[in-house]
Design an enzyme around this catalytic site. Structure first.
Site, PDB file in Angstrom:
ATOM      1  N   ARG A   1       0.828  -1.199   0.000  1.00 20.60           N
ATOM      2  CA  ARG A   1       0.000   0.000   0.000  1.00 20.60           C
ATOM      3  C   ARG A   1       0.863   1.249   0.000  1.00 20.60           C
ATOM      4  O   ARG A   1       0.618   2.191  -0.727  1.00 20.60           O
ATOM      5  CB  ARG A   1      -0.912   0.009   1.230  1.00 20.60           C
ATOM      6  CG  ARG A   1      -1.790   1.248   1.271  1.00 20.60           C
ATOM      7  CD  ARG A   1      -2.504   1.393   2.591  1.00 20.60           C
ATOM      8  NE  ARG A   1      -3.365   0.269   2.875  1.00 20.60           N
ATOM      9  CZ  ARG A   1      -3.790  -0.048   4.096  1.00 20.60           C
ATOM     10  NH1 ARG A   1      -3.422   0.670   5.131  1.00 20.60           N
ATOM     11  NH2 ARG A   1      -4.573  -1.076   4.283  1.00 20.60           N
ATOM     12  N   TYR A   2       1.870   1.264   0.860  1.00 15.80           N
ATOM     13  CA  TYR A   2       2.806   2.392   0.914  1.00 15.80           C
ATOM     14  C   TYR A   2       3.952   2.082  -0.044  1.00 15.80           C
ATOM     15  O   TYR A   2       4.412   0.939  -0.106  1.00 15.80           O
ATOM     16  CB  TYR A   2       3.392   2.537   2.314  1.00 15.80           C
ATOM     17  CG  TYR A   2       2.387   2.827   3.398  1.00 15.80           C
ATOM     18  CD1 TYR A   2       2.029   4.140   3.694  1.00 15.80           C
ATOM     19  CD2 TYR A   2       1.825   1.804   4.151  1.00 15.80           C
ATOM     20  CE1 TYR A   2       1.130   4.413   4.711  1.00 15.80           C
ATOM     21  CE2 TYR A   2       0.923   2.075   5.167  1.00 15.80           C
ATOM     22  CZ  TYR A   2       0.580   3.375   5.446  1.00 15.80           C
ATOM     23  OH  TYR A   2      -0.302   3.655   6.449  1.00 15.80           O
TER      24      TYR A   2
ATOM     25  N   ARG B   1       6.811   0.303   1.843  1.00 16.31           N
ATOM     26  CA  ARG B   1       6.527  -0.755   2.820  1.00 16.31           C
ATOM     27  C   ARG B   1       5.729  -1.892   2.209  1.00 16.31           C
ATOM     28  O   ARG B   1       4.842  -1.649   1.396  1.00 16.31           O
ATOM     29  CB  ARG B   1       5.682  -0.183   3.977  1.00 16.31           C
ATOM     30  CG  ARG B   1       6.494   0.379   5.110  1.00 16.31           C
ATOM     31  CD  ARG B   1       5.655   1.318   5.958  1.00 16.31           C
ATOM     32  NE  ARG B   1       5.658   2.664   5.395  1.00 16.31           N
ATOM     33  CZ  ARG B   1       5.039   3.720   5.921  1.00 16.31           C
ATOM     34  NH1 ARG B   1       4.338   3.578   7.023  1.00 16.31           N
ATOM     35  NH2 ARG B   1       5.110   4.885   5.347  1.00 16.31           N
TER      36      ARG B   1
ATOM     37  N   CYS C   1      -4.068 -18.068  13.871  1.00 13.93           N
ATOM     38  CA  CYS C   1      -3.757 -17.418  15.140  1.00 13.93           C
ATOM     39  C   CYS C   1      -4.215 -18.361  16.240  1.00 13.93           C
ATOM     40  O   CYS C   1      -5.300 -18.922  16.155  1.00 13.93           O
ATOM     41  CB  CYS C   1      -4.569 -16.131  15.294  1.00 13.93           C
ATOM     42  SG  CYS C   1      -3.658 -14.642  14.987  1.00 13.93           S
TER      43      CYS C   1
ATOM     44  N   CYS D   1      -8.847 -12.617  18.336  1.00 16.02           N
ATOM     45  CA  CYS D   1      -9.385 -11.448  19.037  1.00 16.02           C
ATOM     46  C   CYS D   1     -10.712 -11.071  18.390  1.00 16.02           C
ATOM     47  O   CYS D   1     -10.802 -11.007  17.166  1.00 16.02           O
ATOM     48  CB  CYS D   1      -8.435 -10.261  18.918  1.00 16.02           C
ATOM     49  SG  CYS D   1      -6.735 -10.632  19.367  1.00 16.02           S
TER      50      CYS D   1
ATOM     51  N   CYS E   1     -10.497  -8.314  15.826  1.00 13.81           N
ATOM     52  CA  CYS E   1      -9.504  -8.521  14.756  1.00 13.81           C
ATOM     53  C   CYS E   1      -9.866  -7.749  13.486  1.00 13.81           C
ATOM     54  O   CYS E   1     -11.012  -7.746  13.051  1.00 13.81           O
ATOM     55  CB  CYS E   1      -9.431 -10.012  14.435  1.00 13.81           C
ATOM     56  SG  CYS E   1      -8.238 -10.414  13.142  1.00 13.81           S
TER      57      CYS E   1
ATOM     58  N   ARG F   1      -8.689  -8.598  10.612  1.00 13.20           N
ATOM     59  CA  ARG F   1      -8.709  -9.558   9.505  1.00 13.20           C
ATOM     60  C   ARG F   1      -9.611 -10.751   9.813  1.00 13.20           C
ATOM     61  O   ARG F   1      -9.281 -11.893   9.551  1.00 13.20           O
ATOM     62  CB  ARG F   1      -7.292 -10.032   9.158  1.00 13.20           C
ATOM     63  CG  ARG F   1      -6.434  -8.924   8.644  1.00 13.20           C
ATOM     64  CD  ARG F   1      -5.224  -9.350   7.835  1.00 13.20           C
ATOM     65  NE  ARG F   1      -4.444  -8.159   7.574  1.00 13.20           N
ATOM     66  CZ  ARG F   1      -3.395  -7.775   8.311  1.00 13.20           C
ATOM     67  NH1 ARG F   1      -2.969  -8.533   9.305  1.00 13.20           N
ATOM     68  NH2 ARG F   1      -2.781  -6.646   8.045  1.00 13.20           N
TER      69      ARG F   1
ATOM     70  N   ASP G   1     -11.198  -0.531  13.776  1.00 14.49           N
ATOM     71  CA  ASP G   1     -11.460  -0.493  12.343  1.00 14.49           C
ATOM     72  C   ASP G   1     -12.913  -0.860  12.030  1.00 14.49           C
ATOM     73  O   ASP G   1     -13.528  -1.625  12.760  1.00 14.49           O
ATOM     74  CB  ASP G   1     -10.529  -1.483  11.621  1.00 14.49           C
ATOM     75  CG  ASP G   1      -9.073  -1.053  11.705  1.00 14.49           C
ATOM     76  OD1 ASP G   1      -8.819   0.165  11.666  1.00 14.49           O
ATOM     77  OD2 ASP G   1      -8.197  -1.930  11.806  1.00 14.49           O
TER      78      ASP G   1
ATOM     79  N   ASP H   1      -6.803   4.022  10.508  1.00 10.68           N
ATOM     80  CA  ASP H   1      -6.460   3.476   9.197  1.00 10.68           C
ATOM     81  C   ASP H   1      -7.594   3.911   8.265  1.00 10.68           C
ATOM     82  O   ASP H   1      -8.746   3.546   8.490  1.00 10.68           O
ATOM     83  CB  ASP H   1      -6.365   1.945   9.276  1.00 10.68           C
ATOM     84  CG  ASP H   1      -5.339   1.378   8.308  1.00 10.68           C
ATOM     85  OD1 ASP H   1      -4.937   2.094   7.373  1.00 10.68           O
ATOM     86  OD2 ASP H   1      -4.947   0.211   8.494  1.00 10.68           O
TER      87      ASP H   1
ATOM     88  N   LYS I   1      -2.554   5.085   7.098  1.00 13.48           N
ATOM     89  CA  LYS I   1      -2.806   5.403   8.499  1.00 13.48           C
ATOM     90  C   LYS I   1      -2.512   6.883   8.767  1.00 13.48           C
ATOM     91  O   LYS I   1      -1.552   7.424   8.220  1.00 13.48           O
ATOM     92  CB  LYS I   1      -1.912   4.549   9.392  1.00 13.48           C
ATOM     93  CG  LYS I   1      -2.230   3.065   9.343  1.00 13.48           C
ATOM     94  CD  LYS I   1      -1.393   2.304  10.376  1.00 13.48           C
ATOM     95  CE  LYS I   1      -1.641   0.820  10.304  1.00 13.48           C
ATOM     96  NZ  LYS I   1      -1.075   0.197   9.091  1.00 13.48           N
TER      97      LYS I   1
HETATM   98  C1  LIG Z   1       0.046  -0.437   8.917  1.00 10.53           C
HETATM   99  C2  LIG Z   1       0.607  -0.908   7.663  1.00 10.53           C
HETATM  100  C3  LIG Z   1       1.987  -0.869   7.430  1.00 10.53           C
HETATM  101  C4  LIG Z   1       2.983  -0.347   8.468  1.00 10.53           C
HETATM  102  O1  LIG Z   1       2.740   0.991   8.778  1.00 10.53           O
HETATM  103  P1  LIG Z   1       3.637   1.760   9.858  1.00 10.53           P
HETATM  104  O2  LIG Z   1       2.948   3.077   9.974  1.00 10.53           O
HETATM  105  O3  LIG Z   1       5.006   1.861   9.289  1.00 10.53           O
HETATM  106  O4  LIG Z   1       3.628   0.976  11.111  1.00 10.53           O
HETATM  107  C5  LIG Z   1       2.458  -1.323   6.216  1.00 10.53           C
HETATM  108  N1  LIG Z   1       1.608  -1.771   5.262  1.00 10.53           N
HETATM  109  C6  LIG Z   1       0.272  -1.802   5.439  1.00 10.53           C
HETATM  110  C7  LIG Z   1      -0.603  -2.292   4.338  1.00 10.53           C
HETATM  111  C8  LIG Z   1      -0.271  -1.380   6.646  1.00 10.53           C
HETATM  112  O5  LIG Z   1      -1.595  -1.429   6.839  1.00 10.53           O
END
Ligand SMILES: *Cc1c(COP(=O)(O)O)cnc(C)c1O
Length: 406
Positions: free
Chosen positions: A129-130, A133, A142, A146, A149, A151, A310, A347, A354
């Site tokens: 998404r990012y 990352r 799991c 929870c 959760c 997911r 969420d 989120d 986020k």
């Molecule tokens: C939360 C998340 C992350 C990590 O985000 P940080 O703000 O760096 O902790 C990475 N990818 C996705 C899809 C996420 O939802």
């Protein structure tokens, strides 16, 4: 007053009745025993709690229906933290289905995958998404599910994990995108997988990708602390430095066993931070948050995020109003070190990323609707910041349930 660390020998009466023998023989300390003895239905949990837990028969039946409509699972060592006679017990509502999960309004207020994770996959299990990352989902298993959760959609259809070929393809997809500097291994709970499997994945990522940050997301320190053993730490060591984001929600979860697991992680060079979820009736008091943060500081863990609940189907009754969440976190300023104050995080639905709930991306507030600009695309996203529609955690207890919608 210091938040309590339970001495390792404490089992409440219901757990003593059920597992006193395994506890005395030491089997209790074996994570495989814990996994094999998970409780996987409402009936199994309620039968075990017995007369220590008072709930009206119609509420019990509704809980069983809610449990049958989804999945239930909890390790003996996590359930043993429950104090069923405490009306503010923070453990049971995290694992015992609430009748409200099945309510039509509740169902209508959420979606299975609010963050479009499934659309953002670049390989099976890898959500990008990012730009910098990747979220790498290894399994949907799991040990402890929870109720809040994000997911829950993954619970259906039995447990799986990525095959060797799928891991290979996923690592190749990450390696092919040099913009990805940060990989977050999650699930399910990746630390419920066999140690050699986890070791293979982290080593492959270190060898084939150039990463600034390799992280694990795992609730094992809370729900299965004996899992953090020498065998696992040996597998993780070649991938150092590793970071681990865990998920404590209440000081009552920071037991002596959990603290020992966190010390073992720290000794092995794993940096541990906490990502909790703000939950109505569980940790939405100022003292709940202060006690949790202080207990975590004593265990060497710093606060990272506190997630606004969420908009996932079946979770709404646990949601704290966003305005109240902002107020709560604000009230911690000046009372404890910044290392102990998490960032309240929303989120953005639709995959907008986020944001800090009261940070610079908050552009407008109309009543309970909060409008944020996405840090990813700049688009404005409206977030429903209203309080849950039902009583919150524990509303099913005798006396409280009678006044509720059921
Ligand atoms: C939360 C998340 C992350 C990590 O985000 P940080 O703000 O760096 O902790 C990475 N990818 C996705 C899809 C996420 O939802």
């Amino acid at each position: 007053m210091a938040a309590p660390l339970l001495p390792p020998t404490t089992l409440p009466p219901f757990a003593q009745r059920a597992w006193g023998g395994a506890f005395a023989s030491g089997e209790w300390q074996d994570w495989r025993w814990q996994l094999a003895h998970r409780l996987t239905s409402v009936r199994a949990i309620l039968d075990l709690l017995g007369d220590d837990f008072r709930v009206a028969p119609d509420v019990r039946a509704a809980m069983e229906r809610a449990g049958a409509a989804s999945e239930v699972s909890v390790t003996p060592c996590y359930l043993a933290l429950a104090r069923p006679d405490d009306p503010r017990d923070p453990i049971l509502p995290q694992v015992l289905p609430d009748p409200a999960e099945l309510d039509a309004a509740e169902q209508g207020s959420g979606v299975p995958d609010p963050f479009r994770e499934e659309e953002l996959e670049i390989a099976k299990g890898v959500v990008n998404r990012y730009p910098d990352r990747a979220l790498f989902l290894l399994t949907n298993f799991c040990s402890t599910l929870c109720r809040h959760c994000m997911r829950r959609r993954e619970w259906e259809g039995g447990f799986t994990r990525l095959s060797d070929a799928e891991i290979d393809a996923a690592v190749a997809a990450i390696a092919a995108r040099p913009a990805i500097r940060d990989v977050l291994l999650s699930g399910g709970d990746p630390l419920n997988l066999p140690p050699s499997y986890v070791g293979k994945v982290v080593r492959a990522l270190r060898e084939r990708c150039d990463l600034d940050l390799l992280r694990l997301g795992s609730r094992v320190p809370v729900t299965l602390p004996m899992r953090i053993d020498d065998e696992l730490l040996r597998e993780l060591a070649p991938a150092a430095p590793l970071w681990l984001n865990t998920h404590f929600n209440h000081a009552r979860e920071v037991t002596a066993e959990a603290a020992a697991a966190l010390r073992r992680l720290a000794a092995a060079g794993v940096v541990v931070s906490n990502q909790g979820v703000l939950l109505r009736g569980i940790n939405d008091g100022e003292s709940d948050q202060l006690d949790l943060s202080r207990a975590l500081l004593r265990a060497g863990v710093r606060a990272y995020y506190l997630h606004h609940c969420d908009p996932v189907q079946g979770v709404r009754h646990l949601r704290v109003g966003l305005a109240r969440g902002i107020e709560l976190i604000g009230s911690l300023q000046g009372k404890v070190s910044g290392l102990a104050i998490p960032r309240l995080t929303v989120d953005l639905p639709g995959g907008g990323g986020k944001v800090q709930a009261d940070g610079p991306q908050l552009r407008e507030r109309r009543g309970d609707t909060f409008v944020y600009s996405s840090p990813l695309c700049g688009e404005r996203v409206a977030v429903d910041g209203s309080e849950g529609s039902f009583g919150g955690a524990g509303s099913w207890r005798v006396g409280v349930a009678a006044a509720g919608p059921l």
